[in-house]
Design a protein around this motif. Sequence first.
Motif, short mmCIF file in Angstrom:
data_model
loop_
_atom_site.label_atom_id
_atom_site.label_comp_id
_atom_site.label_asym_id
_atom_site.label_seq_id
_atom_site.Cartn_x
_atom_site.Cartn_y
_atom_site.Cartn_z
N GLY A 79 0.78 -1.22 0.00
CA GLY A 79 0.00 0.00 0.00
C GLY A 79 0.82 1.28 0.00
O GLY A 79 0.29 2.36 0.29
N PHE A 80 2.09 1.19 -0.34
CA PHE A 80 2.96 2.37 -0.37
C PHE A 80 3.11 2.93 -1.79
O PHE A 80 3.77 3.95 -1.97
N ALA A 81 2.55 2.28 -2.78
CA ALA A 81 2.62 2.75 -4.16
C ALA A 81 1.41 2.22 -4.92
O ALA A 81 0.75 1.27 -4.48
N ASP A 82 1.14 2.85 -6.06
CA ASP A 82 0.03 2.42 -6.91
C ASP A 82 0.50 1.58 -8.08
O ASP A 82 -0.19 0.65 -8.50
N VAL A 83 1.66 1.94 -8.64
CA VAL A 83 2.14 1.27 -9.85
C VAL A 83 3.66 1.11 -9.78
O VAL A 83 4.37 2.08 -9.45
N VAL A 84 4.14 -0.08 -10.08
CA VAL A 84 5.57 -0.30 -10.30
C VAL A 84 5.83 -0.05 -11.78
O VAL A 84 5.15 -0.61 -12.64
N VAL A 85 6.79 0.83 -12.08
CA VAL A 85 7.06 1.20 -13.47
C VAL A 85 8.44 0.71 -13.89
O VAL A 85 9.32 0.47 -13.05
N THR A 86 8.63 0.59 -15.18
CA THR A 86 9.92 0.14 -15.69
C THR A 86 10.97 1.23 -15.45
O THR A 86 10.68 2.42 -15.38
N GLU A 87 12.22 0.79 -15.38
CA GLU A 87 13.33 1.74 -15.22
C GLU A 87 13.41 2.68 -16.43
O GLU A 87 13.73 3.85 -16.30
N GLU A 88 13.11 2.15 -17.61
CA GLU A 88 13.16 2.97 -18.82
C GLU A 88 12.14 4.10 -18.75
O GLU A 88 12.44 5.26 -19.07
N PHE A 89 10.92 3.79 -18.32
CA PHE A 89 9.91 4.83 -18.19
C PHE A 89 10.32 5.85 -17.13
O PHE A 89 10.16 7.06 -17.32
N ALA A 90 10.86 5.36 -16.02
CA ALA A 90 11.28 6.28 -14.95
C ALA A 90 12.34 7.25 -15.45
O ALA A 90 12.32 8.44 -15.10
N ALA A 91 13.26 6.76 -16.26
CA ALA A 91 14.34 7.62 -16.76
C ALA A 91 13.84 8.67 -17.73
O ALA A 91 14.48 9.73 -17.88
N ASN A 92 12.71 8.42 -18.38
CA ASN A 92 12.21 9.34 -19.41
C ASN A 92 10.81 9.84 -19.09
O ASN A 92 10.07 10.25 -20.00
N ILE A 93 10.44 9.84 -17.83
CA ILE A 93 9.05 10.09 -17.46
C ILE A 93 8.54 11.44 -17.93
O ILE A 93 7.40 11.56 -18.38
N LEU A 94 9.37 12.46 -17.87
CA LEU A 94 8.89 13.79 -18.25
C LEU A 94 8.46 13.84 -19.71
O LEU A 94 7.51 14.54 -20.08
N ASP A 95 9.13 13.06 -20.55
CA ASP A 95 8.79 13.04 -21.98
C ASP A 95 7.50 12.28 -22.26
O ASP A 95 6.94 12.38 -23.35
N GLU A 96 7.04 11.51 -21.29
CA GLU A 96 5.87 10.65 -21.49
C GLU A 96 4.58 11.23 -20.92
O GLU A 96 3.50 10.73 -21.20
N LEU A 97 4.68 12.26 -20.08
CA LEU A 97 3.53 12.65 -19.29
C LEU A 97 2.54 13.58 -19.97
O LEU A 97 1.38 13.64 -19.57
N GLU A 98 2.97 14.33 -20.97
CA GLU A 98 2.08 15.35 -21.52
C GLU A 98 0.78 14.76 -22.07
O GLU A 98 -0.27 15.38 -22.00
N GLU A 99 0.85 13.52 -22.55
CA GLU A 99 -0.37 12.90 -23.09
C GLU A 99 -1.39 12.60 -22.00
O GLU A 99 -2.56 12.34 -22.29
N PHE A 100 -0.96 12.63 -20.72
CA PHE A 100 -1.89 12.37 -19.62
C PHE A 100 -2.48 13.64 -19.04
O PHE A 100 -3.33 13.56 -18.14
#
Length: 354
Positions: free
Chosen positions: A188-209
């Motif tokens: 209960g300490f997190a909602d989603v486990v994400v890939t390391e690749e997504f974590a490294a590039n997260i800012l580039d992925e977020l605008e669509e959300f």
Amino acid sequence: MENPSPAISSDSVVIAAVHGPIGHIQLNRASKLNALTLQMLTELSRVLRAWAADPAISLVLLTGRGERAFCAGGDIADFHAAVTTGRHQDFADLLSAEFELDYLISAYPKPLISLAHGITMGGGIGLASHAPVRLVTPNAAMGMPEAKIGYTPDVGGSHLLANAPGHFGEYYAMSAQSFTGADAVLLGFADVVVTEEFAANILDELEEFAGLNAGEIAAAIEVMHGAPESFALEMDRGWIDHAFSAGSPQEVIERLGQMVHPAAQRAAQLLAANCPTSMASAFYNVRAARAEQDLRSALDRELRSARYLMHRPDLAEGIRAQVIDKDRNPAWIPASLDDVDHAALRSLAAGSED
């Protein structure tokens, strides 16, 4: 993505920049594992409040700079200096500011996405695990280690632990053990486990959300960028629930001592090394938080406990042994759970400081 608006200087302990509809806050004290100071807490609160009122910003991202840590918690050396020089009120004031920030994050009016990686302990949990969207990398090292240093889980940690399945909450509070990011969703300490690749590039992925609500963002990220979460802890739930469902901290120790399960024996050894007063405080606070199910009440309870514990010798001694001298051999006072002032700790958990 659009070029970011002018950011705070990169020598700042907090870097804030706006990228189109996204506000990005970075903890910028990597050499100290992004350990929190009052300056950082003040700046985080200022920026978050400003962005909450800014209609141009539709979502906020909170990350930590450096590969080693999202945030290792509060600056322990500062805490030691405060409690050994009579500046207990400075320590209490910092905690109050930190707890208010954690509550602000929990009730943030826009999707606020935290991304925990590396070491995420104590105060780092307060920032990461109360956010509306809580992301974590698989190998993050998370936990509430306070019982090792003569303190007690705070920053709403007792509330989070109380909501973990079964009696994992008492186990992690009293043992001060860490868990991986892959375990964080189960606990209960997190909602989603994400890939390391997504974590490294997260800012580039977020605008669509941008424009989605927090639940929609979490669901979309899980589908598109989720990594496997772990259920290995379920294998330990039987012995943990048996021992840590006991009615008192002393009975927990007794039950562990009667068990032949190797993991239970290891847990008994861990508890034997931790601060007895801290373990009792953690036990009572988790139980009280589970009964109330209210983050605000948990934070208030934790602050009462902190004000009590900071005046005891164990906190300074625990920090000395674990962080300063690193001899890992603290001399706890008292040294036994039987000699702890349980009545005082139960009174604090119940809402009285008398």
